[in-house]
Design an enzyme around this catalytic site. Structure first.
Site, PDB file in Angstrom:
ATOM      1  N   ASN A   5       0.862  -1.184   0.000  1.00 52.22           N
ATOM      2  CA  ASN A   5       0.000   0.000   0.000  1.00 52.22           C
ATOM      3  C   ASN A   5       0.900   1.237   0.000  1.00 52.22           C
ATOM      4  OD1 ASN A   5      -1.816   2.043   0.503  1.00 52.22           O
ATOM      5  ND2 ASN A   5      -2.280   1.411   2.608  1.00 52.22           N
ATOM      6  N   TRP A   6       0.993   1.879  -1.154  1.00 53.39           N
ATOM      7  CA  TRP A   6       1.915   3.022  -1.274  1.00 53.39           C
ATOM      8  C   TRP A   6       1.329   4.323  -0.740  1.00 53.39           C
ATOM      9  CZ3 TRP A   6       5.830   3.573  -5.850  1.00 53.39           C
ATOM     10  CH2 TRP A   6       6.782   2.549  -5.739  1.00 53.39           C
ATOM     11  N   LYS A   7       0.055   4.315  -0.372  1.00 49.57           N
ATOM     12  CA  LYS A   7      -0.581   5.545   0.135  1.00 49.57           C
ATOM     13  C   LYS A   7      -0.274   6.695  -0.830  1.00 49.57           C
ATOM     14  CE  LYS A   7      -0.145   3.482   4.647  1.00 49.57           C
ATOM     15  NZ  LYS A   7      -0.043   3.615   6.074  1.00 49.57           N
ATOM     16  N   HIS A  89      -9.653   1.639   5.305  1.00 47.09           N
ATOM     17  CA  HIS A  89      -8.344   1.867   5.930  1.00 47.09           C
ATOM     18  C   HIS A  89      -8.509   2.888   7.052  1.00 47.09           C
ATOM     19  CE1 HIS A  89      -4.206   2.965   6.596  1.00 47.09           C
ATOM     20  NE2 HIS A  89      -3.863   1.855   5.960  1.00 47.09           N
ATOM     21  N   GLU A  91      -6.747   5.244   7.982  1.00 49.20           N
ATOM     22  CA  GLU A  91      -6.452   6.637   7.615  1.00 49.20           C
ATOM     23  C   GLU A  91      -7.670   7.291   6.976  1.00 49.20           C
ATOM     24  OE1 GLU A  91      -2.841   5.868   5.429  1.00 49.20           O
ATOM     25  OE2 GLU A  91      -1.865   5.351   7.313  1.00 49.20           O
ATOM     26  N   GLY A 167       2.468   2.684  10.648  1.00 50.51           N
ATOM     27  CA  GLY A 167       3.481   3.725  10.439  1.00 50.51           C
ATOM     28  C   GLY A 167       4.224   4.129  11.697  1.00 50.51           C
ATOM     29  N   SER A 206       3.242  -1.694  10.488  1.00 54.89           N
ATOM     30  CA  SER A 206       4.681  -1.784  10.752  1.00 54.89           C
ATOM     31  C   SER A 206       5.281  -3.158  10.458  1.00 54.89           C
ATOM     32  CB  SER A 206       5.001  -1.328  12.184  1.00 54.89           C
ATOM     33  OG  SER A 206       4.689   0.054  12.322  1.00 54.89           O
ATOM     34  N   GLY A 228       4.896   1.504   4.652  1.00 53.27           N
ATOM     35  CA  GLY A 228       6.235   2.086   4.537  1.00 53.27           C
ATOM     36  C   GLY A 228       7.299   1.142   3.987  1.00 53.27           C
TER      37      GLY A 228
HETATM   38  P1  PGA Z   1       2.713   0.604   7.612  1.00 52.86           P
HETATM   39  O1  PGA Z   1       1.251   0.809   6.955  1.00 52.86           O
HETATM   40  O2  PGA Z   1       3.229  -0.731   7.094  1.00 52.86           O
HETATM   41  O3  PGA Z   1       3.521   1.763   7.113  1.00 52.86           O
HETATM   42  O4  PGA Z   1       2.520   0.580   9.073  1.00 52.86           O
HETATM   43  C1  PGA Z   1       0.363  -0.275   6.822  1.00 52.86           C
HETATM   44  C2  PGA Z   1      -0.950   0.224   6.254  1.00 52.86           C
HETATM   45  O5  PGA Z   1      -1.356   1.334   6.596  1.00 52.86           O
HETATM   46  O6  PGA Z   1      -1.594  -0.473   5.463  1.00 52.86           O
END
Ligand code: PGA
Length: 243
Positions: A5-7, A89, A91, A167, A206, A228
């Site tokens: 997931n590159w956001k 998600h 976010e 994150g 993470s 990330g």
């Molecule tokens: P992260 O994000 O690996 O940077 O913690 C995971 C996600 O939000 O899907």
């Protein structure tokens, strides 16, 4: 299954490079389902490369069309070659106030549009501290299950992502991840015991090359949703090799 997931990261060049490297890897590892979710402007160029991996939208609108400036519909995602879409998600739940009800609308429209949803569920730090993790996950999961038919439940992918782990570099204890995934499968089984066995439950939050092997080795973890640590192919490759 592992999804990158590159956001809101990357550009046309880095997307192409990543997609080409992933295609080569995926061609040699056909038993793994590998998914790449770049930002929406790059979905089509990634999809044109994707013969052995799948492309996912990071979000889609809950309405099929209309006056929604800046939004992207589920059928547009399908039209440019996506097979999956990330829904719910944290976010988006957090920054855009996406409710459980809105997420169910998105789930249904995603299926109707020919996409497989990756439904994210997870507790926040406060809920975790209050010990209500399973109550939150059960609410998020059962709410969605009620509206899905058998064939949709069979395809659905769940991503358990503790909001406080995303994150942050923090992850729950591996034993806790194992316990929670087992319970998620149990909650699903109460609704449909047959499908529960083959339900894909990803862990996200993470995941990195150092912890992936231990997490993926857990019996009820069927892969990961990686933010990330998916931004360079080198790091992502270490993670998918741990699968
Ligand atoms: P992260 O994000 O690996 O940077 O913690 C995971 C996600 O939000 O899907």
């Amino acid at each position: 299954m592992v999804a990158a997931n590159w956001k809101m990261h990357g550009d046309s060049q880095s997307v192409l490079q990543f997609a080409e490297a992933l295609e080569t890897y995926a061609g040699a590892h056909e038993s793994q389902t590998l998914v790449f979710a770049p930002p929406s402007p790059y979905l089509q160029s990634a999809a044109l490369i994707a013969k052995h991996f799948a492309v996912a939208g990071q979000n889609g609108h809950e309405k099929s069309r209309g006056a929604h400036t800046g939004d992207v519909s589920m059928s547009m995602l399908r039209d440019v070659g996506c097979r999956y879409v990330i829904i719910g998600h944290s976010e988006r739940r957090g920054a855009y106030g996406e409710s459980d009800k809105l997420i169910i609308d998105k789930l249904l429209l995603a299926f109707e549009s020919g996409l497989i949803p990756i439904l994210c569920i997870g507790e926040n730090a406060l809920e975790n501290a209050d010990g209500v993790t399973m109550a939150v996950l059960t609410r998020q999961l059962q709410g969605a299950m009620e509206f899905l038919d058998e064939s949709q439940k069979k395809q659905l992918v769940i991503a358990y992502e503790p909001v406080w782990a995303i994150g942050s570099g923090k992850t729950p204890d591996v034993a806790d991840i194992g316990r929670i995934h087992e319970k998620i499968r149990y909650v699903f089984a109460e609704n449909n015991a047959i499908i529960a066995d083959s339900l894909r439950i990803l862990y996200g939050g993470s995941v990195n090359p150092e912890n992936a092997k231990q997490i993926f080795a857990l019996p009820d973890v069927d892969g990961g949703l990686v933010g990330g640590a998916s931004l360079t192919f080198d790091s992502f490759q270490k993670i998918i090799k741990a699968l």
